[in-house]
Write an enzyme that holds these catalytic residues in place. Sequence first.
Site, mmCIF file in Angstrom:
data_model
loop_
_atom_site.group_PDB
_atom_site.id
_atom_site.type_symbol
_atom_site.label_atom_id
_atom_site.label_comp_id
_atom_site.label_asym_id
_atom_site.label_seq_id
_atom_site.Cartn_x
_atom_site.Cartn_y
_atom_site.Cartn_z
ATOM 1 N N GLN A 96 -8.918 13.347 0.030
ATOM 2 C CA GLN A 96 -8.136 14.170 -0.878
ATOM 3 C C GLN A 96 -8.526 15.628 -0.708
ATOM 4 O OE1 GLN A 96 -7.359 13.077 -4.954
ATOM 5 N NE2 GLN A 96 -8.655 11.265 -4.727
ATOM 6 N N CYS A 123 0.842 -1.202 0.000
ATOM 7 C CA CYS A 123 0.000 0.000 0.000
ATOM 8 C C CYS A 123 0.878 1.253 0.000
ATOM 9 C CB CYS A 123 -0.900 -0.015 1.236
ATOM 10 S SG CYS A 123 -1.694 1.574 1.530
ATOM 11 N N HIS A 126 -6.945 1.893 2.172
ATOM 12 C CA HIS A 126 -6.343 2.619 3.292
ATOM 13 C C HIS A 126 -7.150 3.901 3.537
ATOM 14 C CE1 HIS A 126 -2.610 3.281 5.794
ATOM 15 N NE2 HIS A 126 -3.326 4.378 5.979
ATOM 16 N N HIS A 171 -4.094 0.389 8.007
ATOM 17 C CA HIS A 171 -4.617 0.087 6.675
ATOM 18 C C HIS A 171 -6.045 -0.462 6.738
ATOM 19 C CE1 HIS A 171 -4.112 -0.905 2.408
ATOM 20 N NE2 HIS A 171 -4.674 -2.072 2.654
ATOM 21 N N ASN A 218 -13.511 9.791 -1.205
ATOM 22 C CA ASN A 218 -14.217 8.763 -1.969
ATOM 23 C C ASN A 218 -14.037 7.466 -1.212
ATOM 24 O OD1 ASN A 218 -15.028 10.395 -4.141
ATOM 25 N ND2 ASN A 218 -13.015 10.189 -5.111
ATOM 26 N N HIS A 246 -8.364 7.302 3.682
ATOM 27 C CA HIS A 246 -7.759 8.563 3.259
ATOM 28 C C HIS A 246 -8.774 9.416 2.513
ATOM 29 C CE1 HIS A 246 -7.625 6.428 -0.585
ATOM 30 N NE2 HIS A 246 -7.339 7.575 -1.176
ATOM 31 N N SER A 260 -9.351 3.890 -5.070
ATOM 32 C CA SER A 260 -8.481 2.842 -5.585
ATOM 33 C C SER A 260 -7.626 2.198 -4.496
ATOM 34 C CB SER A 260 -7.593 3.407 -6.703
ATOM 35 O OG SER A 260 -6.991 4.609 -6.297
ATOM 36 N N CYS A 302 0.541 3.300 3.479
ATOM 37 C CA CYS A 302 0.944 2.787 4.786
ATOM 38 C C CYS A 302 2.271 3.424 5.220
ATOM 39 C CB CYS A 302 1.076 1.263 4.739
ATOM 40 S SG CYS A 302 -0.484 0.383 5.002
HETATM 41 O O1 LIG Z 1 -7.658 10.486 -7.388
HETATM 42 P P1 LIG Z 1 -8.229 9.106 -7.359
HETATM 43 O O2 LIG Z 1 -8.743 8.684 -6.013
HETATM 44 O O3 LIG Z 1 -7.338 8.072 -7.973
HETATM 45 O O4 LIG Z 1 -9.494 9.216 -8.350
HETATM 46 C C1 LIG Z 1 -10.844 9.238 -7.979
HETATM 47 O O5 LIG Z 1 -11.258 10.523 -7.496
HETATM 48 C C2 LIG Z 1 -11.139 11.618 -8.426
HETATM 49 C C3 LIG Z 1 -11.732 12.857 -7.785
HETATM 50 O O6 LIG Z 1 -13.090 12.723 -7.479
HETATM 51 C C4 LIG Z 1 -11.835 11.292 -9.750
HETATM 52 O O7 LIG Z 1 -11.522 12.297 -10.686
HETATM 53 C C5 LIG Z 1 -11.409 9.928 -10.302
HETATM 54 O O8 LIG Z 1 -12.206 9.617 -11.433
HETATM 55 C C6 LIG Z 1 -11.619 8.856 -9.223
HETATM 56 O O9 LIG Z 1 -11.221 7.593 -9.701
#
Ligand SMILES: O=P(O)(O)O[C@H]1O[C@H](CO)[C@@H](O)[C@H](O)[C@H]1O
Lengths: 348, 348
Positions: free
Chosen positions: A168, A50, A164, A113, A153, A166, A161, A53
Amino acid sequence: MSSIHRSPHRRFNPLSGEWLLVSPQRTQRPWQGQKEAEKSGIQASYDPDCYLCPGNTRAGGIRNPRYTETYSFINDFSALLPETGEEKAVEQELFQAVPERGICRVICFSPRHDLTVARMDHGEIRNIVDLWVREYRDLSRVDYISYVQIFENRGEIMGCSNPHPHGQIWSSEHIPELPSKETERQEEYFRMHRSPMLLDYLETELKEQERIVCTNRDFAVLVPYWATWPYETMILPRRQVTSIDELSGPERDNLADAVGRLTVKYDNLFKTSFPYSMGIHGAPCDTGSYPGWQMHLHYFPPLLRSATIRKFMVGYELLATPQRDITPEQAAAILRELPETHYLEERS
Amino acid sequence: MSSIHRSPHRRFNPLSGEWLLVSPQRTQRPWQGQKEAEKSGIQASYDPDCYLCPGNTRAGGIRNPRYTETYSFINDFSALLPETGEEKAVEQELFQAVPERGICRVICFSPRHDLTVARMDHGEIRNIVDLWVREYRDLSRVDYISYVQIFENRGEIMGCSNPHPHGQIWSSEHIPELPSKETERQEEYFRMHRSPMLLDYLETELKEQERIVCTNRDFAVLVPYWATWPYETMILPRRQVTSIDELSGPERDNLADAVGRLTVKYDNLFKTSFPYSMGIHGAPCDTGSYPGWQMHLHYFPPLLRSATIRKFMVGYELLATPQRDITPEQAAAILRELPETHYLEERS
Ligand SMILES: O=P(O)(O)O[C@H]1O[C@H](CO)[C@@H](O)[C@H](O)[C@H]1O
Ligand SMILES: O=P(O)(O)O[C@H]1O[C@H](CO)[C@@H](O)[C@H](O)[C@H]1O
């Protein structure tokens, strides 16, 4: 309940200025379409592969510190960059492109994780709130940044993806679409009424109780009258707070309390690690003044009927108007009744 | 190519009035997240359990006729109903709900369970175009209907619950959100310029060729300058046509040609039965006059890099601004180069 809520109707979202379609009669519809894969959810507390981590190496050979609470860094695949070069804008009426600068960060909520926010204790969630505030402060002080969008997300179905825990942050030179609409609508309401729209709204909701999920001294969790996702919720401060860095210590504790109780209810709803996109909205951090703004958290979860049956926002929703089946009132009643102890803890 | 198209920038959608974020540098990002299941795609030409196949029984015991071309009927689980009862609207400023009447129909594109539009011959697609026109005529003449939204959700990933080739029509008393924005923007442009926005736009695109996918005498297929989905396209008539029922016989043939060539290219792109939501936009059918409207078809396909890797419109997109990675120019170049013979036919 108002009887109009029982047959097809449109509702108005005063925060975005847009309408949505509510079809309460459609909940009986059988579902023969795609089912999401159910995840076992069992993860190790440390994963050597990961890139989030502690102590592991990320893209480009950078090594994470052995952090013990939270950790944040510049996104290795940033959608926005601090420099855009010398490119000129395209300025024809039907062809408009403008360079956009920004800073994208990844914020790790825990060294572990295998945790999700719903499985964290109060202190751990309070660490996340403090991380949000710290990051917000730093980024909002960068002179060219007008807006700091903190979001999470959660779950593969929401494009996450890496399990873990997190979130953004994408902070940008211009104010993005939805925050810009919310700014316009809230400031216009304030000019008309001399009081913040979402505080007036909350007052009515607290009186009616019908769409309230839970509350504490400083925050209320509710299903907005205009919610589009089946179990969409909003967390609102009970006094005016224009951006997250204005929260006092005790308020941050109570935000952590609200986030913790809501995410446990979400996991309990379908006895699954509940997916969602979450985001924090607040006043822009440019030089403007925003007396009408009330900060809030949006939760947009995709599940509709079970851990494997989701709501698709597709044809009609993408081309015409968002549409929902169960009413916000039904969703709030269901969330309100759910226990605040996580279903996996009850078992043990 | 304008050099601004190489680094992060915002583009403006003159049809919706909204901005999107383009991040061309992000295409190299590795993907460790959810992969879609690949469907084998082999179906029988008749499925006794399909509620859309000729002669089969639907919900509520209704039996489909043994149709040989196309067939349409009222959706057994309609989101909108012709009668809403006597409910009163809720009319507080922050709580607005209005009854909404409408008619929802299901439109079967072929008796054959195993076909998709991409695998149909010209005559079969022409039948679909005629079906769209017929349905549009009938529904737009219902006195309380202001808008007729024809759409298709293609593929399980787009919430389609039955592979039998079909679309839907939701027609409503009020004009939905996106068509209403498109009306406002096109009519405003027309007031300013005395010519339809999308015809002026198409003229420039045909000159530049950079975003054109293919054309015939009456239609052009292009990737809009403001496309948000990775391989989003638009089909535009080359003369002003405000709604689909104005198309002449030869024009309907050429619309069938454009739809056929585009869907074959889509299938060829990732050698898969390509998912999308498609919708037809045209002028409202209320009593207004719409000299600025140009009808068009939108295709919103979710795939980004392969048959199993999609673009997620999640956190930032739901909370802030839609974001894309590959540029519209790159997408158009790729689609343009793809053969117009279906990959499964080449093999045989
Ligand atoms: O940045 P990540 O987590 O790889 O990407 C994810 O969040 C982003 C922001 O909402 C999107 O644009 C991507 O399509 C999604 O896969
Ligand atoms: O009516 P269907 O095909 O069962 O349903 C599908 O399309 C509808 C219109 O876009 C959406 O509201 C549903 O979420 C989706 O599953």
